[in-house]
Design an enzyme around this catalytic site. Structure first.
Site, PDB file in Angstrom:
ATOM      1  N   GLY A   8       0.795  -1.234   0.000  1.00  0.00           N
ATOM      2  CA  GLY A   8       0.000   0.000   0.000  1.00  0.00           C
ATOM      3  C   GLY A   8       0.823   1.277   0.000  1.00  0.00           C
ATOM      4  N   ALA A   9       2.148   1.163   0.160  1.00  0.00           N
ATOM      5  CA  ALA A   9       2.974   2.380   0.125  1.00  0.00           C
ATOM      6  C   ALA A   9       3.516   2.653  -1.281  1.00  0.00           C
ATOM      7  N   ASP A  33       3.577  -3.297   4.149  1.00  0.00           N
ATOM      8  CA  ASP A  33       4.505  -3.005   3.045  1.00  0.00           C
ATOM      9  C   ASP A  33       5.939  -3.130   3.552  1.00  0.00           C
ATOM     10  N   THR A  36      10.343  -1.109   0.087  1.00  0.00           N
ATOM     11  CA  THR A  36      11.497  -1.187  -0.826  1.00  0.00           C
ATOM     12  C   THR A  36      11.720   0.224  -1.373  1.00  0.00           C
ATOM     13  N   THR A 124      -1.002  -8.416 -14.068  1.00  0.00           N
ATOM     14  CA  THR A 124      -0.653  -7.586 -15.214  1.00  0.00           C
ATOM     15  C   THR A 124      -1.001  -8.264 -16.539  1.00  0.00           C
ATOM     16  N   ASP A 125      -1.186  -7.449 -17.568  1.00  0.00           N
ATOM     17  CA  ASP A 125      -1.398  -7.997 -18.917  1.00  0.00           C
ATOM     18  C   ASP A 125      -0.105  -8.613 -19.464  1.00  0.00           C
ATOM     19  N   GLU A 126       1.037  -8.281 -18.823  1.00  0.00           N
ATOM     20  CA  GLU A 126       2.322  -8.759 -19.357  1.00  0.00           C
ATOM     21  C   GLU A 126       2.474 -10.275 -19.253  1.00  0.00           C
ATOM     22  N   TYR A 148      10.276 -10.167 -14.835  1.00  0.00           N
ATOM     23  CA  TYR A 148       9.132  -9.568 -14.129  1.00  0.00           C
ATOM     24  C   TYR A 148       7.841 -10.313 -14.471  1.00  0.00           C
ATOM     25  N   LYS A 152       5.340 -12.723 -12.170  1.00  0.00           N
ATOM     26  CA  LYS A 152       3.911 -12.423 -11.946  1.00  0.00           C
ATOM     27  C   LYS A 152       3.067 -13.620 -12.397  1.00  0.00           C
ATOM     28  N   ASN A 177      -1.237  -0.924 -18.458  1.00  0.00           N
ATOM     29  CA  ASN A 177      -0.331   0.035 -17.788  1.00  0.00           C
ATOM     30  C   ASN A 177      -1.088   1.143 -17.056  1.00  0.00           C
ATOM     31  N   LYS A 187       9.210   4.914 -14.346  1.00  0.00           N
ATOM     32  CA  LYS A 187       8.283   4.374 -15.349  1.00  0.00           C
ATOM     33  C   LYS A 187       8.091   5.410 -16.453  1.00  0.00           C
ATOM     34  N   PRO A 203      13.644   9.682 -22.902  1.00  0.00           N
ATOM     35  CA  PRO A 203      14.375   8.551 -23.494  1.00  0.00           C
ATOM     36  C   PRO A 203      13.414   7.554 -24.141  1.00  0.00           C
TER      37      PRO A 203
HETATM   38  P1  NAD Z   1       5.135  -0.082  -7.098  1.00  0.00           P
HETATM   39  O1  NAD Z   1       6.424  -0.629  -7.593  1.00  0.00           O
HETATM   40  O2  NAD Z   1       4.895   1.375  -7.200  1.00  0.00           O
HETATM   41  O3  NAD Z   1       4.944  -0.463  -5.548  1.00  0.00           O
HETATM   42  C1  NAD Z   1       5.116  -1.766  -5.078  1.00  0.00           C
HETATM   43  C2  NAD Z   1       4.960  -1.727  -3.558  1.00  0.00           C
HETATM   44  O4  NAD Z   1       5.142  -3.051  -3.059  1.00  0.00           O
HETATM   45  C3  NAD Z   1       5.988  -0.831  -2.844  1.00  0.00           C
HETATM   46  O5  NAD Z   1       5.353  -0.072  -1.850  1.00  0.00           O
HETATM   47  C4  NAD Z   1       6.955  -1.836  -2.217  1.00  0.00           C
HETATM   48  O6  NAD Z   1       7.563  -1.348  -1.037  1.00  0.00           O
HETATM   49  C5  NAD Z   1       6.020  -2.996  -1.944  1.00  0.00           C
HETATM   50  N1  NAD Z   1       6.726  -4.286  -1.865  1.00  0.00           N
HETATM   51  C6  NAD Z   1       7.647  -4.781  -2.741  1.00  0.00           C
HETATM   52  N2  NAD Z   1       8.066  -5.986  -2.317  1.00  0.00           N
HETATM   53  C7  NAD Z   1       7.380  -6.265  -1.174  1.00  0.00           C
HETATM   54  C8  NAD Z   1       7.362  -7.365  -0.288  1.00  0.00           C
HETATM   55  N3  NAD Z   1       8.152  -8.433  -0.494  1.00  0.00           N
HETATM   56  N4  NAD Z   1       6.540  -7.328   0.767  1.00  0.00           N
HETATM   57  C9  NAD Z   1       5.745  -6.237   1.005  1.00  0.00           C
HETATM   58  N5  NAD Z   1       5.739  -5.162   0.208  1.00  0.00           N
HETATM   59  C10 NAD Z   1       6.545  -5.175  -0.877  1.00  0.00           C
HETATM   60  O7  NAD Z   1       3.969  -0.910  -7.777  1.00  0.00           O
HETATM   61  P2  NAD Z   1       2.753  -0.473  -8.731  1.00  0.00           P
HETATM   62  O8  NAD Z   1       3.293   0.011 -10.025  1.00  0.00           O
HETATM   63  O9  NAD Z   1       1.831   0.362  -7.944  1.00  0.00           O
HETATM   64  O10 NAD Z   1       2.080  -1.897  -9.005  1.00  0.00           O
HETATM   65  C11 NAD Z   1       1.209  -2.481  -8.044  1.00  0.00           C
HETATM   66  C12 NAD Z   1       0.759  -3.833  -8.557  1.00  0.00           C
HETATM   67  O11 NAD Z   1       0.104  -3.688  -9.798  1.00  0.00           O
HETATM   68  C13 NAD Z   1       1.901  -4.827  -8.814  1.00  0.00           C
HETATM   69  O12 NAD Z   1       1.456  -6.114  -8.434  1.00  0.00           O
HETATM   70  C14 NAD Z   1       2.107  -4.795 -10.317  1.00  0.00           C
HETATM   71  O13 NAD Z   1       2.605  -6.020 -10.780  1.00  0.00           O
HETATM   72  C15 NAD Z   1       0.685  -4.534 -10.787  1.00  0.00           C
HETATM   73  N6  NAD Z   1       0.567  -3.814 -12.071  1.00  0.00           N
HETATM   74  C16 NAD Z   1       1.250  -2.639 -12.245  1.00  0.00           C
HETATM   75  C17 NAD Z   1       1.042  -1.924 -13.430  1.00  0.00           C
HETATM   76  C18 NAD Z   1       1.730  -0.604 -13.674  1.00  0.00           C
HETATM   77  O14 NAD Z   1       1.581  -0.039 -14.769  1.00  0.00           O
HETATM   78  N7  NAD Z   1       2.484  -0.063 -12.726  1.00  0.00           N
HETATM   79  C19 NAD Z   1       0.160  -2.415 -14.402  1.00  0.00           C
HETATM   80  C20 NAD Z   1      -0.492  -3.635 -14.177  1.00  0.00           C
HETATM   81  C21 NAD Z   1      -0.279  -4.310 -12.997  1.00  0.00           C
HETATM   82  O1  DAU Z   2       1.521  -3.693 -18.794  1.00  0.00           O
HETATM   83  C1  DAU Z   2       1.511  -3.566 -17.393  1.00  0.00           C
HETATM   84  C2  DAU Z   2       2.908  -3.322 -16.902  1.00  0.00           C
HETATM   85  O2  DAU Z   2       3.250  -1.995 -17.239  1.00  0.00           O
HETATM   86  C3  DAU Z   2       3.089  -3.546 -15.406  1.00  0.00           C
HETATM   87  O3  DAU Z   2       2.812  -4.874 -15.109  1.00  0.00           O
HETATM   88  C4  DAU Z   2       4.515  -3.174 -14.959  1.00  0.00           C
HETATM   89  O4  DAU Z   2       4.642  -3.301 -13.557  1.00  0.00           O
HETATM   90  C5  DAU Z   2       4.786  -1.757 -15.364  1.00  0.00           C
HETATM   91  O5  DAU Z   2       6.119  -1.403 -15.045  1.00  0.00           O
HETATM   92  C6  DAU Z   2       4.525  -1.565 -16.851  1.00  0.00           C
HETATM   93  O6  DAU Z   2       5.550  -2.237 -17.643  1.00  0.00           O
HETATM   94  P1  DAU Z   2       6.134  -1.542 -18.957  1.00  0.00           P
HETATM   95  O7  DAU Z   2       7.431  -2.149 -19.272  1.00  0.00           O
HETATM   96  O8  DAU Z   2       5.109  -1.499 -20.024  1.00  0.00           O
HETATM   97  O9  DAU Z   2       6.295  -0.039 -18.367  1.00  0.00           O
HETATM   98  P2  DAU Z   2       7.443   1.042 -18.503  1.00  0.00           P
HETATM   99  O10 DAU Z   2       6.896   2.314 -17.947  1.00  0.00           O
HETATM  100  O11 DAU Z   2       8.757   0.573 -17.993  1.00  0.00           O
HETATM  101  O12 DAU Z   2       7.573   1.195 -20.089  1.00  0.00           O
HETATM  102  C7  DAU Z   2       6.471   1.520 -20.902  1.00  0.00           C
HETATM  103  C8  DAU Z   2       6.950   1.474 -22.349  1.00  0.00           C
HETATM  104  O13 DAU Z   2       7.879   2.566 -22.563  1.00  0.00           O
HETATM  105  C9  DAU Z   2       7.708   0.220 -22.696  1.00  0.00           C
HETATM  106  O14 DAU Z   2       7.430  -0.147 -24.048  1.00  0.00           O
HETATM  107  C10 DAU Z   2       9.173   0.604 -22.566  1.00  0.00           C
HETATM  108  C11 DAU Z   2       9.169   2.068 -22.954  1.00  0.00           C
HETATM  109  N1  DAU Z   2      10.164   2.925 -22.290  1.00  0.00           N
HETATM  110  C12 DAU Z   2      10.263   2.855 -20.930  1.00  0.00           C
HETATM  111  C13 DAU Z   2      11.155   3.643 -20.261  1.00  0.00           C
HETATM  112  C14 DAU Z   2      11.285   3.552 -18.750  1.00  0.00           C
HETATM  113  C15 DAU Z   2      10.926   3.808 -23.027  1.00  0.00           C
HETATM  114  O15 DAU Z   2      10.801   3.886 -24.274  1.00  0.00           O
HETATM  115  N2  DAU Z   2      11.799   4.608 -22.366  1.00  0.00           N
HETATM  116  C16 DAU Z   2      11.963   4.564 -21.009  1.00  0.00           C
HETATM  117  O16 DAU Z   2      12.800   5.318 -20.455  1.00  0.00           O
END
Ligand code: NAD
Ligand code: DAU
Length: 336
Positions: A8-9, A33, A36, A124-126, A148, A152, A177, A187, A203
């Site tokens: 949650g953090a 949490d 990290t 995630t969709d990944e 990653y 998942k 995303n 990100k 970038p």
């Molecule tokens: P984030 O990286 O911003 O935060 C992750 C949190 O989990 C942090 O607060 C970290 O301290 C905590 N954490 C990590 N390891 C832990 C552990 N072992 N025990 C307890 N806490 C721990 O994450 P986010 O981008 O908000 O993503 C949240 C969830 O959504 C993840 O499961 C991710 O896979 C999923 N998700 C993210 C995206 C995206 O675009 N960011 C998209 C689809 C799904």
């Molecule tokens: O699809 C859901 C996923 O989206 C989540 O499960 C992941 O936790 C989350 O990190 C995210 O993964 P992506 O790899 O899609 O996200 P990211 O923001 O790292 O990158 C988005 C796209 O942009 C990807 O095609 C890589 C590109 N990219 C990313 C970075 C950081 C760049 O071109 N330049 C960059 O500097």
């Protein structure tokens, strides 16, 4: 209702805690949490004194840490805790298995023991891998490509096994995303916006032709709200918006909002194993009554404004130039 929010953090976990406390002020929330690099209690400074909110530090993969929760019984557990950044998973893959596979497994045991009446696994969709033209459905085969997404997928497969074998009440949500406030500035969207504010470039990996589907934080919170209150356990849902853009299109939209031209793009070496395109079909969730409400053009404007107005939040997190760092590490490890 008493809810356990793990992770949650982080970015989405903290957005969901804010959403819950605004919409359900009587709910009791425990945030568990590990803190990290991605966990940041600044995200929750507005609610830290709320009598219905409590923070407990711990690792979801540690049985000893989970014992800190033994006096609680939860109506539901929503698992946001994860290692989430694909580039980091290429450099330190084992941490991803620890949290995303083993940690999820420990939470399934926690739920099976009855400490939570149900569990929602934020995934995630990944996990479906990449697709050139199609959409992925909930029952599409998992073909993850990065450490990653493989970690998942391991967590999700264990959820499916617990549903089938032990009838553990679990719902898995595969989301596209996220973007919006409180996203760690490594990100793509958060990095692009914060770079431009600092006078730096965006970038772009490779040619920028990779495609992602984007959902605004509030729309994702509303989807999880619906799953929490209305979905049958044992089911799997995709969460997507059909708002799909190449990375170059995203960068150009952001540049335009800043009145900047393409000279502020920097094409750099591609991410190893970079998935080309993700796209999910979300009809199943829409049948439950959910629709995204924030169009990308509106959400990106709100996001840019938030990063402009909250510079003290993100400036202290940007201790390194991530792209230079990743590229140097890939080179050192022979991955370039
Ligand atoms: P984030 O990286 O911003 O935060 C992750 C949190 O989990 C942090 O607060 C970290 O301290 C905590 N954490 C990590 N390891 C832990 C552990 N072992 N025990 C307890 N806490 C721990 O994450 P986010 O981008 O908000 O993503 C949240 C969830 O959504 C993840 O499961 C991710 O896979 C999923 N998700 C993210 C995206 C995206 O675009 N960011 C998209 C689809 C799904
Ligand atoms: O699809 C859901 C996923 O989206 C989540 O499960 C992941 O936790 C989350 O990190 C995210 O993964 P992506 O790899 O899609 O996200 P990211 O923001 O790292 O990158 C988005 C796209 O942009 C990807 O095609 C890589 C590109 N990219 C990313 C970075 C950081 C760049 O071109 N330049 C960059 O500097």
């Amino acid at each position: 209702m008493k809810l356990l929010i793990t992770g949650g953090a982080g970015f989405m976990g903290s957005n969901f805690i804010h959403y819950l406390l605004n919409n359900y002020p009587d709910y009791q929330i425990v945030n568990f949490d590990k803190l990290t690099y991605a966990g940041n209690l600044d995200n929750l400074s507005h609610v830290e004194n709320n009598k219905n909110y409590q923070f407990i530090q711990g690792d979801i993969a540690s049985q000893a840490d989970l014992k800190k929760l033994k006096k609680h019984k939860f109506d539901a557990l929503v698992n946001y805790a994860a290692e989430t950044h694909v580039d980091r998973s290429i450099l330190s893959p084992l941490e991803f298995s620890h949290t995303n596979a083993l940690g999820t497994h420990e939470l399934l045991e926690f739920t099976r023991r009855g400490q939570a009446k149900k569990m929602i696994q934020i995934s995630t969709d990944e996990v479906f891998g990449e697709t050139q033209t199609k959409e992925f459905f909930e029952d599409s085969p998992m073909r993850p490509n990065s450490p990653y997404s493989a970690s998942k997928a391991a967590g999700d497969l264990m959820c499916a096994a617990y549903v089938r074998t032990f009838k553990t009440p679990v719902i898995v949500a595969h989301s596209c995303n996220f973007y919006g406030p409180y996203q760690y500035p490594e990100k793509f969207i958060a990095l692009s916006v914060t770079n431009l504010i600092q006078g730096k470039k965006i970038p772009i990996y490779g040619s920028g032709s990779n495609v992602r589907e984007w959902i605004y934080t509030q729309d994702h919170c509303r989807a999880i709200d619906l799953l929490l209150h209305q979905a049958e356990t044992g089911r799997v849902f995709n969460i997507g918006t059909q708002e799909r853009f190449t990375n170059l299109e995203i960068a150009e939209i952001i540049l335009k909002k800043f009145n900047l031209d393409k000279s502020r793009l920097e094409f750099i070496q591609d991410r190893p194993g970079h998935d080309f395109r993700y796209a999910v079909n979300s009809d199943k969730l829409k049948k439950l009554g959910w629709q995204p409400q924030t169009k990308f053009m509106q959400g990106i404007e709100q996001t840019i404004k938030w990063y402009q107005e909250h510079q003290s939040w993100w400036r202290k997190l940007q201790d390194k130039n991530y792209q230079q760092y990743y590229q140097a590490q890939y080179k050192a490890k022979g991955l370039s």
